[in-house]
Design a protein around this motif. Structure first.
Motif, PDB file in Angstrom:
ATOM      1  N   LEU A  12     -21.788 -12.745  45.906  1.00 16.23           N
ATOM      2  CA  LEU A  12     -20.645 -11.618  45.640  1.00 16.23           C
ATOM      3  C   LEU A  12     -20.964 -10.523  46.803  1.00 16.23           C
ATOM      4  O   LEU A  12     -22.251 -10.313  46.956  1.00 16.23           O
ATOM      5  CB  LEU A  12     -20.945 -10.903  44.101  1.00 16.23           C
ATOM      6  N   TYR A  13     -20.009  -9.972  47.495  1.00 16.57           N
ATOM      7  CA  TYR A  13     -20.376  -9.160  48.282  1.00 16.57           C
ATOM      8  C   TYR A  13     -19.672  -7.677  47.690  1.00 16.57           C
ATOM      9  O   TYR A  13     -18.726  -7.555  47.044  1.00 16.57           O
ATOM     10  CB  TYR A  13     -19.500  -9.418  49.623  1.00 16.57           C
ATOM     11  N   ASP A  14     -20.145  -6.715  48.431  1.00 13.75           N
ATOM     12  CA  ASP A  14     -19.706  -5.181  48.046  1.00 13.75           C
ATOM     13  C   ASP A  14     -18.427  -4.659  48.781  1.00 13.75           C
ATOM     14  O   ASP A  14     -17.992  -3.818  48.338  1.00 13.75           O
ATOM     15  CB  ASP A  14     -20.830  -4.339  48.085  1.00 13.75           C
ATOM     16  N   LEU A 133     -15.180 -16.312  37.403  1.00 13.04           N
ATOM     17  CA  LEU A 133     -16.569 -16.694  37.922  1.00 13.04           C
ATOM     18  C   LEU A 133     -17.475 -15.363  37.708  1.00 13.04           C
ATOM     19  O   LEU A 133     -18.561 -15.506  37.138  1.00 13.04           O
ATOM     20  CB  LEU A 133     -16.603 -16.824  39.463  1.00 13.04           C
ATOM     21  N   ASP A 134     -16.755 -14.220  37.791  1.00  7.55           N
ATOM     22  CA  ASP A 134     -17.334 -13.033  37.525  1.00  7.55           C
ATOM     23  C   ASP A 134     -16.456 -12.199  37.259  1.00  7.55           C
ATOM     24  O   ASP A 134     -15.470 -11.776  38.112  1.00  7.55           O
ATOM     25  CB  ASP A 134     -18.434 -12.541  38.688  1.00  7.55           C
ATOM     26  N   ASP A 135     -16.595 -11.133  36.096  1.00 10.84           N
ATOM     27  CA  ASP A 135     -15.469 -10.180  35.795  1.00 10.84           C
ATOM     28  C   ASP A 135     -15.406  -9.130  36.716  1.00 10.84           C
ATOM     29  O   ASP A 135     -14.274  -8.401  36.868  1.00 10.84           O
ATOM     30  CB  ASP A 135     -15.888  -9.533  34.440  1.00 10.84           C
ATOM     31  N   ARG A 136     -16.486  -8.789  37.288  1.00 16.07           N
ATOM     32  CA  ARG A 136     -16.414  -7.791  38.475  1.00 16.07           C
ATOM     33  C   ARG A 136     -15.738  -7.969  39.450  1.00 16.07           C
ATOM     34  O   ARG A 136     -15.243  -7.171  40.633  1.00 16.07           O
ATOM     35  CB  ARG A 136     -17.902  -7.554  39.053  1.00 16.07           C
ATOM     36  N   ILE A 137     -15.187  -9.380  39.784  1.00 18.71           N
ATOM     37  CA  ILE A 137     -14.373  -9.581  41.025  1.00 18.71           C
ATOM     38  C   ILE A 137     -12.882  -8.908  40.841  1.00 18.71           C
ATOM     39  O   ILE A 137     -12.093  -8.767  41.716  1.00 18.71           O
ATOM     40  CB  ILE A 137     -13.923 -11.295  41.124  1.00 18.71           C
ATOM     41  N   THR A 138     -12.658  -8.504  39.559  1.00 16.09           N
ATOM     42  CA  THR A 138     -11.314  -7.897  39.270  1.00 16.09           C
ATOM     43  C   THR A 138     -11.569  -6.386  39.325  1.00 16.09           C
ATOM     44  O   THR A 138     -10.651  -5.714  39.287  1.00 16.09           O
ATOM     45  CB  THR A 138     -10.865  -8.111  37.633  1.00 16.09           C
ATOM     46  N   ASP A 139     -12.834  -6.095  39.810  1.00 18.28           N
ATOM     47  CA  ASP A 139     -13.040  -4.509  39.917  1.00 18.28           C
ATOM     48  C   ASP A 139     -13.525  -4.098  41.218  1.00 18.28           C
ATOM     49  O   ASP A 139     -12.523  -3.947  42.116  1.00 18.28           O
ATOM     50  CB  ASP A 139     -13.832  -4.085  39.082  1.00 18.28           C
ATOM     51  N   ASP A 140     -14.679  -4.550  41.547  1.00 20.80           N
ATOM     52  CA  ASP A 140     -15.153  -4.079  43.076  1.00 20.80           C
ATOM     53  C   ASP A 140     -15.910  -5.109  43.686  1.00 20.80           C
ATOM     54  O   ASP A 140     -16.591  -4.891  44.740  1.00 20.80           O
ATOM     55  CB  ASP A 140     -15.835  -2.767  43.024  1.00 20.80           C
ATOM     56  N   LYS A 141     -15.932  -6.271  43.248  1.00 18.50           N
ATOM     57  CA  LYS A 141     -16.949  -7.435  44.400  1.00 18.50           C
ATOM     58  C   LYS A 141     -15.966  -8.244  44.594  1.00 18.50           C
ATOM     59  O   LYS A 141     -14.859  -8.486  44.273  1.00 18.50           O
ATOM     60  CB  LYS A 141     -17.590  -8.097  43.074  1.00 18.50           C
ATOM     61  N   PHE A 142     -16.401  -8.818  45.951  1.00 20.57           N
ATOM     62  CA  PHE A 142     -15.799  -9.632  46.857  1.00 20.57           C
ATOM     63  C   PHE A 142     -16.241 -11.093  46.612  1.00 20.57           C
ATOM     64  O   PHE A 142     -17.768 -11.154  46.841  1.00 20.57           O
ATOM     65  CB  PHE A 142     -15.517  -9.481  48.138  1.00 20.57           C
ATOM     66  N   CYS A 143     -15.933 -12.253  46.271  1.00 18.76           N
ATOM     67  CA  CYS A 143     -16.556 -13.360  46.191  1.00 18.76           C
ATOM     68  C   CYS A 143     -16.042 -14.539  46.909  1.00 18.76           C
ATOM     69  O   CYS A 143     -14.971 -14.836  47.217  1.00 18.76           O
ATOM     70  CB  CYS A 143     -16.314 -13.772  44.418  1.00 18.76           C
ATOM     71  N   ILE A 144     -17.369 -15.341  47.461  1.00 17.50           N
ATOM     72  CA  ILE A 144     -17.095 -16.373  48.028  1.00 17.50           C
ATOM     73  C   ILE A 144     -17.617 -17.749  47.334  1.00 17.50           C
ATOM     74  O   ILE A 144     -18.662 -17.503  46.888  1.00 17.50           O
ATOM     75  CB  ILE A 144     -17.569 -16.529  49.569  1.00 17.50           C
ATOM     76  N   ALA A 145     -16.841 -18.643  46.983  1.00 20.42           N
ATOM     77  CA  ALA A 145     -17.296 -19.627  46.265  1.00 20.42           C
ATOM     78  C   ALA A 145     -17.306 -21.061  46.840  1.00 20.42           C
ATOM     79  O   ALA A 145     -16.209 -21.417  47.651  1.00 20.42           O
ATOM     80  CB  ALA A 145     -16.532 -19.707  44.660  1.00 20.42           C
ATOM     81  N   PHE A 146     -18.445 -21.901  46.683  1.00 20.36           N
ATOM     82  CA  PHE A 146     -18.473 -23.303  47.072  1.00 20.36           C
ATOM     83  C   PHE A 146     -18.438 -24.134  46.010  1.00 20.36           C
ATOM     84  O   PHE A 146     -19.408 -23.958  45.077  1.00 20.36           O
ATOM     85  CB  PHE A 146     -19.646 -23.390  47.864  1.00 20.36           C
ATOM     86  N   ASP A 147     -17.862 -25.390  46.109  1.00 19.65           N
ATOM     87  CA  ASP A 147     -17.948 -26.314  45.056  1.00 19.65           C
ATOM     88  C   ASP A 147     -19.175 -27.239  45.509  1.00 19.65           C
ATOM     89  O   ASP A 147     -19.304 -27.779  46.494  1.00 19.65           O
ATOM     90  CB  ASP A 147     -17.025 -27.450  45.166  1.00 19.65           C
ATOM     91  N   VAL A 148     -20.128 -27.161  44.476  1.00 17.92           N
ATOM     92  CA  VAL A 148     -21.460 -28.026  44.956  1.00 17.92           C
ATOM     93  C   VAL A 148     -21.699 -28.998  44.056  1.00 17.92           C
ATOM     94  O   VAL A 148     -22.794 -29.623  43.797  1.00 17.92           O
ATOM     95  CB  VAL A 148     -22.747 -27.092  44.728  1.00 17.92           C
ATOM     96  N   SER A 149     -20.775 -29.248  43.143  1.00 19.40           N
ATOM     97  CA  SER A 149     -20.802 -30.419  42.260  1.00 19.40           C
ATOM     98  C   SER A 149     -21.524 -31.685  43.057  1.00 19.40           C
ATOM     99  O   SER A 149     -21.010 -32.325  43.795  1.00 19.40           O
ATOM    100  CB  SER A 149     -19.590 -31.061  41.577  1.00 19.40           C
TER     101      SER A 149
END
Lengths: 176, 432
Positions: A12-14, A133-149
Motif C-alpha cells: 500500500l502506498y500513501d 485486498l484492503d478496505d482503505r483502497i477505497t479511501d486513501d491508499k494506493f495498492c500494487i498487487a502481485f500474484d505469488v501463488s
C-alpha cells in the motif's frame, strides 16, 4: 484460471506520485503486476500498465444511434401509420416535434447501455461478492498487487524488497 | 519565447487584407441599390460579429477567473488582447449609430418616423426601439465593457510586474470578473436586441440574445484555436500542449451543441406556436434563403458535432484547426442570415414606397418570392473580401496588444496548474 486460492502479495502506498514511480520501477525489473487499485483514476497510470484504451465509448455511440433511430422511427410510424392524429394543425409527420423525445431517448439508450455494458465487462451484477485486498483502497491508499501463488519464498522476499525500496507504507499477503 | 513580436511581414500582410476589405466595401457601395443596403448590411454584419468576438473573449475570461479555473492561464493573454478590440469595435459601431441618427442608412425599419406612426407594432415598441436608446445604449454599454476590459487587463499586466505568485492580484481580478458577469449578461442581451433583432422590427424572440451570444462564443473559441495554432507554429506558446488544445476543442464542441440547442429551441417554439408575427422570421428564411438557412446547420452543428465527437480529433492540430475554420466561417454565416433578409425587406419596402409614409407590414412583402441577389441570398466575393478585411483589422489590433505584454502571465498563481495541465487519462498516445 480459477478465481479461488490465489495468493496475493500487495503493498500500500500513501500517494499516487509514489505509486506511479513504483509502477515504473516494477516495469524496469520486469515484475508482472497483477493489478493496481486506486481510490480514484490516476492520470498516466493506464499506459504504464500497458492497458489498451477503453472501447466503451464506441459501444456508447452505437447505443445512442440506436436510441435516435428507435425514437424517431417509432414516432414516425405511430403518427403517420398506426394512429395519425392532427395536433394543432400540424402535419402527421412533424419532425421538429419529434426531436426532443429523440434526443432524450438517445441519451437514455447511450447511458443505460454503457452502464450495463460496463458492469457486465467488470463482472459486476447484483449479488456479486467482491474481493477487497484492503478496505482503505477505497479511501486513501494506493495498492500494487502481485500474484505469488506457488512462488518460491525467495521471489516473495524480492518483491518485499521492491516494496520497501519504493516507499510502500505496508506490505501484506492475502489468499483470495 | 514568452515575448511576442509583431513581425513586419505580418503587418504588411494584414494591412494588405485591410486594403482588400476597404476596396470590397467601396465596390459594394458602388454596385449597390440607392439605399446602399448591401454596403450597410455588410458593414453592420462584420462590425457586430467582430465586436461580439471581443466581448465574448472578455466574458469567457471573466467566467473562468470567477470559477478559479487554471488551465486557461497560458492562453488568457490572447483573450485579454481580443477584449481590447472593443475600443475599435466601439468606433465601428459609432458609424452605424451615426447612420441611425443622421438617417444615412435604412437598416432599421423603426428609424422611419412616418412608418412607425402608422404601424401599431412599431409604435408600441418605440419606447425601446428609438434613436436615443440605440445611440446612448451602444455608447454606454460598450463603454462599460471597455472599462472592464481595460481594468481586467490592467490588473493582469500589473501582476506580471508586481505580483508574487500569491492571490493578491487574482483576488482583485476575481472581483472585477464576478462583477462583470451579470452586467455582461444583461447588457449584451439589450444591445443584441438593438443591433440585430430590431432589423426584423416587427418580430421578437426571447431566445434571440442567448442564441446570438452562443454564436459569438463559438466564433471566439474557434478563432482562439486557430490563433493558438498559428502562434505555436511561429514558435510561441511552447508550453501550450495538446492538453490545452483538447480543452479548447471541448469548449468548441460543447458550445456548438449549446448553440444548436438554442437555435432549435427558438425554431421549435415558434413553429409549434404558429403565430404569424413570429413565424414570419423563419418563413422568410426557409423559403427565400434556403442555402443560408440549411447551410447554417451544416456548418455550425453537423460539422463540429460529428468531427469533434471523437476524443482524438480534439487533440490533433490539423482536424481541430479545420473544424475551427469551418465553425468560424459558419458563425459569420449565421450573423449573415440574421441580418440580411430583414434588412433587405426593409429596404425593398422603403424603395417601393419611396419617401411615402405607408409603412406596410413586412409580412405582406415576405409572402412574395424574393429574387436571388448576390450578397443577400448567399455571401458573394465582396462579402468574403469585407470579412477578410475586418478579420485583418481584428488581428492587427490583437497582435498589437499581444506585443505589449508577455504571452505567459508570469505571476499568475494558476500558472503552475496550467503548466501541469493533463486531461487525457491515456496520455500522449496521439501526438500531432
Amino acid at each position: 484460471m480459477s478465481k479461488d486460492n490465489k495468493e496475493v502479495l500487495y503493498g500500500l502506498y500513501d500517494d499516487e506520485e509514489i505509486l506511479l514511480s513504483a509502477v515504473d520501477k516494477a516495469n524496469e525489473e520486469h515484475f508482472d503486476i497483477m493489478d493496481v487499485q486506486t481510490p480514484f483514476p490516476v492520470h498516466g497510470l493506464d499506459p504504464k500498465l500497458g492497458l489498451a484504451e477503453s472501447r466503451l465509448h464506441i459501444a456508447g455511440f452505437i447505443y445512442g444511434a440506436l436510441g435516435t433511430l428507435t425514437a424517431f422511427l417509432f414516432m414516425t410510424w405511430v403518427f403517420t401509420r398506426d394512429w395519425p392524429i392532427i395536433f394543432g394543425g400540424k402535419p402527421y409527420f412533424s419532425a421538429p416535434a419529434f426531436i426532443p423525445i429523440t434526443f432524450e431517448l438517445t441519451v437514455l439508450f447511450a447511458s443505460v447501455g454503457m452502464v450495463v455494458t460496463f458492469y457486465t465487462i467488470c463482472g459486476l451484477w447484483p449479488g456479486v461478492q467482491n474481493v477487497h485486498l484492503d478496505d482503505r483502497i477505497t479511501d486513501d491508499k494506493f495498492c500494487i498487487a502481485f500474484d505469488v501463488s506457488g512462488q518460491e519464498e525467495s521471489f516473495k522476499d524480492k518483491l518485499k524488497g521492491f516494496f520497501s525500496t519504493t516507499g510502500a507504507s505496508e506490505v501484506n499477503i492475502k489468499n483470495i | 519565447m514568452d515575448q511576442f513580436t509583431f513581425a513586419s511581414k505580418h503587418k504588411t500582410v494584414l494591412t494588405a487584407f485591410m486594403i482588400v476589405g476597404l476596396v470590397c466595401l467601396g465596390l459594394t457601395f458602388v454596385v449597390d441599390d440607392e439605399l446602399h443596403t448591401r454596403f450597410w448590411t455588410n458593414y453592420l454584419h462584420n462590425s457586430v460579429f467582430f465586436t461580439g468576438i471581443a466581448f465574448m473573449a472578455l466574458f469567457t475570461l471573466a467566467a473562468f477567473t470567477t470559477a478559479l479555473a487554471g488551465w486557461h492561464t497560458l492562453v488568457k493573454r490572447i483573450w485579454e488582447a481580443y477584449s481590447m478590440f472593443l475600443i475599435p469595435g466601439l468606433i465601428l459601431m459609432l458609424v452605424v449609430v451615426l447612420g441611425v441618427v443622421g438617417h444615412l442608412h435604412h437598416l432599421y425599419h423603426w428609424t422611419d418616423a412616418a412608418a412607425v406612426e402608422h404601424d401599431p407594432v412599431l409604435s408600441g415598441k418605440s419606447s425601446f426601439l428609438n434613436t436615443g436608446w440605440y445611440s446612448i445604449g451602444t455608447v454606454v454599454i460598450m463603454g462599460i465593457w471597455i472599462y472592464f476590459a481595460w481594468k481586467i487587463r490592467q490588473i493582469s499586466l500589473d501582476e506580471d510586474k508586481n505580483g508574487a505568485l500569491d492571490f493578491g492580484h487574482h483576488r482583485r481580478l476575481r472581483i472585477w470578473s464576478a462583477a462583470f458577469l451579470p452586467i455582461a449578461g444583461f447588457s449584451s442581451a439589450a444591445i443584441i436586441w438593438q443591433w440585430i433583432m430590431s432589423i426584423d422590427a416587427h418580430w421578437y424572440s426571447t431566445l434571440f440574445a442567448w442564441y446570438t451570444g452562443a454564436s459569438w462564443f463559438c466564433a471566439s473559441m474557434a478563432l482562439t484555436i486557430m490563433l493558438v495554432s498559428f502562434l505555436k507554429r511561429q514558435g510561441y506558446l511552447e508550453k501550450v500542449t495538446q492538453e490545452h488544445l483538447h480543452d479548447l476543442g471541448k469548449y468548441l464542441f460543447a458550445f456548438s451543441i449549446f448553440w444548436t440547442y438554442l437555435w432549435f429551441s427558438q425554431y421549435m417554439l415558434i413553429w409549434y406556436g404558429n403565430v404569424g408575427e413570429e413565424t414570419i422570421y423563419f418563413y422568410e428564411r426557409i423559403h427565400n434563403y434556403p442555402v443560408l438557412f440549411y447551410g447554417n446547420l451544416l456548418l455550425n452543428f453537423i460539422t463540429p458535432f460529428f468531427i469533434l465527437m471523437r476524443n482524438d480529433t480534439k487533440r490533433k492540430y490539423g482536424t481541430l484547426v479545420f473544424v475551427s475554420a469551418v465553425v468560424f466561417f459558419g458563425h459569420w454565416w449565421d450573423f449573415f442570415q440574421m441580418i440580411k433578409p430583414g434588412a433587405r425587406l426593409t429596404a425593398m419596402e422603403a424603395l417601393a414606397h419611396h419617401g411615402g409614409g405607408h409603412g406596410g407590414h413586412g409580412a405582406e412583402a415576405a409572402h412574395h418570392a424574393v429574387d436571388f441577389a448576390m450578397g443577400f441570398t448567399i455571401p458573394g466575393f465582396l462579402e468574403l473580401g469585407t470579412m477578410l478585411g475586418f478579420l485583418a483589422l481584428f488581428l492587427f489590433v490583437v497582435f498589437n496588444r499581444l506585443e505589449k505584454a508577455s504571452l505567459v502571465p508570469k505571476n499568475d498563481p494558476y500558472l503552475p496548474e496550467a503548466l501541469h495541465h493533463h486531461v487525457e487519462l491515456h496520455g500522449d498516445d496521439a501526438h500531432h
